[in-house]
Write a protein that holds these residues in place. Structure first.
Motif, PDB file in Angstrom:
ATOM      1  N   VAL A 175      18.789  27.689   3.814  1.00 39.97           N
ATOM      2  CA  VAL A 175      17.669  27.960   4.199  1.00 39.97           C
ATOM      3  C   VAL A 175      17.514  29.404   4.862  1.00 39.97           C
ATOM      4  O   VAL A 175      16.786  30.329   4.491  1.00 39.97           O
ATOM      5  CB  VAL A 175      16.975  26.914   4.936  1.00 39.97           C
ATOM      6  N   THR A 176      18.548  29.395   5.763  1.00 41.83           N
ATOM      7  CA  THR A 176      18.682  31.011   6.308  1.00 41.83           C
ATOM      8  C   THR A 176      19.060  32.029   5.335  1.00 41.83           C
ATOM      9  O   THR A 176      18.620  33.032   5.376  1.00 41.83           O
ATOM     10  CB  THR A 176      19.771  30.849   7.452  1.00 41.83           C
ATOM     11  N   LEU A 177      19.984  31.696   4.387  1.00 39.54           N
ATOM     12  CA  LEU A 177      20.475  32.700   3.236  1.00 39.54           C
ATOM     13  C   LEU A 177      19.064  33.203   2.588  1.00 39.54           C
ATOM     14  O   LEU A 177      18.637  34.208   2.434  1.00 39.54           O
ATOM     15  CB  LEU A 177      21.330  32.051   2.481  1.00 39.54           C
ATOM     16  N   ARG A 178      18.289  32.152   2.220  1.00 39.92           N
ATOM     17  CA  ARG A 178      16.947  32.533   1.611  1.00 39.92           C
ATOM     18  C   ARG A 178      15.972  33.374   2.256  1.00 39.92           C
ATOM     19  O   ARG A 178      15.526  34.434   2.017  1.00 39.92           O
ATOM     20  CB  ARG A 178      16.273  31.204   1.131  1.00 39.92           C
ATOM     21  N   PHE A 179      15.980  32.971   3.771  1.00 37.98           N
ATOM     22  CA  PHE A 179      15.157  33.768   4.728  1.00 37.98           C
ATOM     23  C   PHE A 179      15.855  35.369   4.934  1.00 37.98           C
ATOM     24  O   PHE A 179      14.840  36.196   4.871  1.00 37.98           O
ATOM     25  CB  PHE A 179      15.206  32.900   6.024  1.00 37.98           C
ATOM     26  N   PHE A 180      17.312  35.392   5.052  1.00 40.23           N
ATOM     27  CA  PHE A 180      17.557  36.911   5.260  1.00 40.23           C
ATOM     28  C   PHE A 180      17.162  37.506   3.998  1.00 40.23           C
ATOM     29  O   PHE A 180      16.868  38.707   4.051  1.00 40.23           O
ATOM     30  CB  PHE A 180      19.172  36.650   5.346  1.00 40.23           C
ATOM     31  N   GLN A 181      17.373  36.951   2.612  1.00 37.98           N
ATOM     32  CA  GLN A 181      17.074  37.729   1.489  1.00 37.98           C
ATOM     33  C   GLN A 181      15.534  38.135   1.386  1.00 37.98           C
ATOM     34  O   GLN A 181      15.319  39.166   0.835  1.00 37.98           O
ATOM     35  CB  GLN A 181      17.429  36.804   0.261  1.00 37.98           C
ATOM     36  N   GLY A 182      14.869  37.344   1.866  1.00 40.61           N
ATOM     37  CA  GLY A 182      13.195  37.625   1.954  1.00 40.61           C
ATOM     38  C   GLY A 182      12.908  38.729   2.828  1.00 40.61           C
ATOM     39  O   GLY A 182      12.175  39.346   2.826  1.00 40.61           O
ATOM     40  N   CYS A 183      13.994  38.745   3.941  1.00 43.77           N
ATOM     41  CA  CYS A 183      13.795  39.892   4.882  1.00 43.77           C
ATOM     42  C   CYS A 183      14.204  41.433   4.342  1.00 43.77           C
ATOM     43  O   CYS A 183      14.673  42.247   5.097  1.00 43.77           O
ATOM     44  CB  CYS A 183      14.328  39.717   6.170  1.00 43.77           C
ATOM     45  N   GLY A 184      14.725  41.381   3.151  1.00 45.59           N
ATOM     46  CA  GLY A 184      15.544  42.602   2.443  1.00 45.59           C
ATOM     47  C   GLY A 184      17.060  42.618   2.774  1.00 45.59           C
ATOM     48  O   GLY A 184      17.323  43.848   2.529  1.00 45.59           O
ATOM     49  N   ILE A 185      17.459  41.602   3.361  1.00 44.12           N
ATOM     50  CA  ILE A 185      19.011  41.802   3.451  1.00 44.12           C
ATOM     51  C   ILE A 185      19.916  41.396   2.180  1.00 44.12           C
ATOM     52  O   ILE A 185      19.594  40.250   1.598  1.00 44.12           O
ATOM     53  CB  ILE A 185      19.449  40.961   4.704  1.00 44.12           C
ATOM     54  N   SER A 186      20.802  42.141   2.066  1.00 47.43           N
ATOM     55  CA  SER A 186      21.630  41.931   0.524  1.00 47.43           C
ATOM     56  C   SER A 186      22.266  40.634   0.842  1.00 47.43           C
ATOM     57  O   SER A 186      22.579  40.158   1.868  1.00 47.43           O
ATOM     58  CB  SER A 186      22.583  43.176   0.397  1.00 47.43           C
ATOM     59  N   THR A 187      22.498  39.993  -0.217  1.00 45.94           N
ATOM     60  CA  THR A 187      23.200  38.583  -0.549  1.00 45.94           C
ATOM     61  C   THR A 187      24.727  38.906   0.204  1.00 45.94           C
ATOM     62  O   THR A 187      25.078  38.013   0.961  1.00 45.94           O
ATOM     63  CB  THR A 187      23.235  38.170  -1.864  1.00 45.94           C
ATOM     64  N   ALA A 188      25.322  39.833   0.071  1.00 44.91           N
ATOM     65  CA  ALA A 188      26.660  40.063   0.621  1.00 44.91           C
ATOM     66  C   ALA A 188      26.625  40.185   2.115  1.00 44.91           C
ATOM     67  O   ALA A 188      27.263  39.153   2.805  1.00 44.91           O
ATOM     68  CB  ALA A 188      27.443  41.114  -0.049  1.00 44.91           C
ATOM     69  N   ARG A 189      25.585  40.731   2.455  1.00 48.57           N
ATOM     70  CA  ARG A 189      25.557  40.922   4.124  1.00 48.57           C
ATOM     71  C   ARG A 189      24.715  39.643   4.544  1.00 48.57           C
ATOM     72  O   ARG A 189      25.300  39.101   5.720  1.00 48.57           O
ATOM     73  CB  ARG A 189      24.722  42.170   4.379  1.00 48.57           C
ATOM     74  N   ALA A 190      24.159  39.027   3.996  1.00 50.38           N
ATOM     75  CA  ALA A 190      23.524  37.780   4.508  1.00 50.38           C
ATOM     76  C   ALA A 190      24.664  36.716   4.671  1.00 50.38           C
ATOM     77  O   ALA A 190      24.717  36.005   5.556  1.00 50.38           O
ATOM     78  CB  ALA A 190      22.530  37.324   3.501  1.00 50.38           C
ATOM     79  N   CYS A 191      25.423  36.709   3.524  1.00 53.30           N
ATOM     80  CA  CYS A 191      26.783  35.629   3.765  1.00 53.30           C
ATOM     81  C   CYS A 191      27.578  35.951   4.861  1.00 53.30           C
ATOM     82  O   CYS A 191      28.016  35.194   5.418  1.00 53.30           O
ATOM     83  CB  CYS A 191      27.500  35.593   2.317  1.00 53.30           C
ATOM     84  N   ALA A 192      27.742  37.470   5.225  1.00 52.92           N
ATOM     85  CA  ALA A 192      28.548  37.859   6.122  1.00 52.92           C
ATOM     86  C   ALA A 192      27.723  37.338   7.375  1.00 52.92           C
ATOM     87  O   ALA A 192      28.577  36.966   8.448  1.00 52.92           O
ATOM     88  CB  ALA A 192      28.923  39.171   5.964  1.00 52.92           C
ATOM     89  N   ALA A 193      26.641  37.341   7.582  1.00 50.60           N
ATOM     90  CA  ALA A 193      25.901  36.903   8.809  1.00 50.60           C
ATOM     91  C   ALA A 193      26.045  35.542   9.174  1.00 50.60           C
ATOM     92  O   ALA A 193      26.385  34.891  10.111  1.00 50.60           O
ATOM     93  CB  ALA A 193      24.549  37.252   8.668  1.00 50.60           C
ATOM     94  N   LEU A 194      25.942  34.841   8.062  1.00 49.94           N
ATOM     95  CA  LEU A 194      26.201  33.277   8.026  1.00 49.94           C
ATOM     96  C   LEU A 194      27.619  33.036   8.582  1.00 49.94           C
ATOM     97  O   LEU A 194      27.946  32.128   9.296  1.00 49.94           O
ATOM     98  CB  LEU A 194      25.967  32.493   6.616  1.00 49.94           C
ATOM     99  N   ALA A 195      28.724  33.669   8.036  1.00 46.34           N
ATOM    100  CA  ALA A 195      30.133  33.376   8.452  1.00 46.34           C
ATOM    101  C   ALA A 195      30.220  34.040   9.841  1.00 46.34           C
ATOM    102  O   ALA A 195      30.844  33.368  10.674  1.00 46.34           O
ATOM    103  CB  ALA A 195      30.836  34.603   7.429  1.00 46.34           C
ATOM    104  N   LEU A 196      29.544  35.008  10.385  1.00 47.16           N
ATOM    105  CA  LEU A 196      29.736  35.259  11.740  1.00 47.16           C
ATOM    106  C   LEU A 196      28.958  34.260  12.620  1.00 47.16           C
ATOM    107  O   LEU A 196      29.578  33.948  13.825  1.00 47.16           O
ATOM    108  CB  LEU A 196      29.020  36.825  11.906  1.00 47.16           C
ATOM    109  N   TYR A 197      27.928  33.699  12.261  1.00 48.64           N
ATOM    110  CA  TYR A 197      27.278  32.541  12.859  1.00 48.64           C
ATOM    111  C   TYR A 197      28.180  31.274  12.996  1.00 48.64           C
ATOM    112  O   TYR A 197      28.117  30.650  14.000  1.00 48.64           O
ATOM    113  CB  TYR A 197      25.846  32.163  12.129  1.00 48.64           C
ATOM    114  N   SER A 198      28.856  31.099  11.725  1.00 47.71           N
ATOM    115  CA  SER A 198      29.679  29.978  11.835  1.00 47.71           C
ATOM    116  C   SER A 198      30.724  30.198  12.745  1.00 47.71           C
ATOM    117  O   SER A 198      31.438  29.063  13.238  1.00 47.71           O
ATOM    118  CB  SER A 198      30.264  29.603  10.305  1.00 47.71           C
TER     119      SER A 198
END
Length: 320
Positions: free
Chosen positions: A108-131
């Motif tokens: 869900v958060t990945l889709r939200f980040f993508q909707g905010c204009g964040i690239s998939t690679a950087r969104a995945c990096a953000a999820l990794a930092l969160y985890s």
């Protein structure tokens, strides 16, 4: 075709992760069936709980979404829209109970980040930092409480030796599988290398901005602290004869142990670990059972329906 021939073929088509979760849930169901009298006693005690303390638990549970939003904001450089961020995390809490290891919330958060204009690679990096930040916050809080109150609870009562051995074996086995996969698949090594490069670059940039550092680590510490407060308020509603700090330590330690088994929403693993921890902290079994049931009702089942409704609205409006 006979049932004996169709059942193995159906099992072979199941992904390994789903099969493991199914086995875990079946074991939990067997445990529930074998301990039904204890669970009934816990439910009886929960019906007589102090309503004002239970209401406080509900309020604190709602407040837990705030540090989650802070933590998510602290993982990206872009300023996220506050309203949609909060809505996405309410929805993510519901989706989290559909897939193991937090995958539902991450999707869900990945889709939200993508909707905010964040690239998939950087969104995945953000999820990794969160985890990564979330368990660091939990470990930091746990170690701080143990340092402040070193004699609060014998750790052997919270984390029996067999659980420590199991955790070590699972950790070593998991690392060995990851190393084998990286050594065997050259393309996978390249993907992991590129991902780590992106993640490290973003992490360095985020930690150069004080506002993002404050959001990231405040959220990482505040979330387990508030969740522990929910456990304390539920325990107080049942007049559990265990000091507040001991309950907090029991909750944090149980959360770490439960993370070993990646069940959807932690269902089963959290209950078992938390029950063992509270009994080890000195609570009667029936009171501990009631507290665990109350905690899961307040933190999982009550937010589930509003979370599902928010998720449906966000999908319909194409926010996700």
């Amino acid at each position: 075709m006979s049932m004996s021939m169709t059942l193995p073929s159906a099992l072979r088509r199941l992904p390994l992760r789903r099969l493991v979760c199914l086995v875990v849930l079946l074991l939990v169901a067997a445990w529930v069936a074998g301990n039904w009298p204890v669970i009934l006693a816990g439910l009886d005690k929960l019906r007589g709980a102090d309503r004002s303390w239970l209401l406080a638990a509900v309020v604190v549970t709602g407040a837990c979404w705030i540090p989650v939003c802070l933590l998510r904001q602290g993982t990206v450089m872009e300023r996220l829209p506050a309203g949609r961020l909060l809505a996405s995390q309410i929805a993510a809490g519901s989706a989290n109970h559909l897939l193991p290891a937090g995958l539902g919330a991450h999707m869900v958060t990945l889709r939200f980040f993508q909707g905010c204009g964040i690239s998939t690679a950087r969104a995945c990096a953000a999820l990794a930092l969160y985890s990564l930040a979330q368990p660091i916050g939990r470990y930091t809080l746990l170690l701080t409480l143990i340092a402040v109150c070193p004699g609060a609870i014998p750790l052997g009562a919270l984390l029996p030796a067999e659980y420590g051995t199991l955790a070590l074996l699972l950790l070593v086995g998991g690392l060995a599988l990851v190393a084998l996969a990286l050594w065997s698949v050259r393309r996978l090594r390249g993907l992991v290398r590129d991902f780590l490069r992106t993640a490290l670059t973003d992490a360095r940039a985020l930690h150069a901005r004080p506002a993002r550092v404050l959001a990231l680590w405040t959220g990482a510490l505040a979330f387990p602290a508030l969740q522990g407060c929910v456990m304390v308020t539920v325990a107080r509603s049942l007049q559990m004869p265990v000091p507040t700090v001991d309950i907090m330590i029991a909750y944090l330690a149980a959360g770490i142990v439960a993370g070993i088994v990646p069940t959807p929403g932690g269902i089963g693993s959290v209950e078992a670990a938390l029950l063992i921890a509270l009994v080890g902290a000195g609570s009667p079994v029936s009171v501990a059972t009631a507290a665990v049931l109350g905690f899961r009702i307040v933190t999982v089942w009550l937010p589930l329906l509003p979370g599902a409704l928010v998720l449906a609205v966000l999908v319909r409006r194409k926010v996700l």
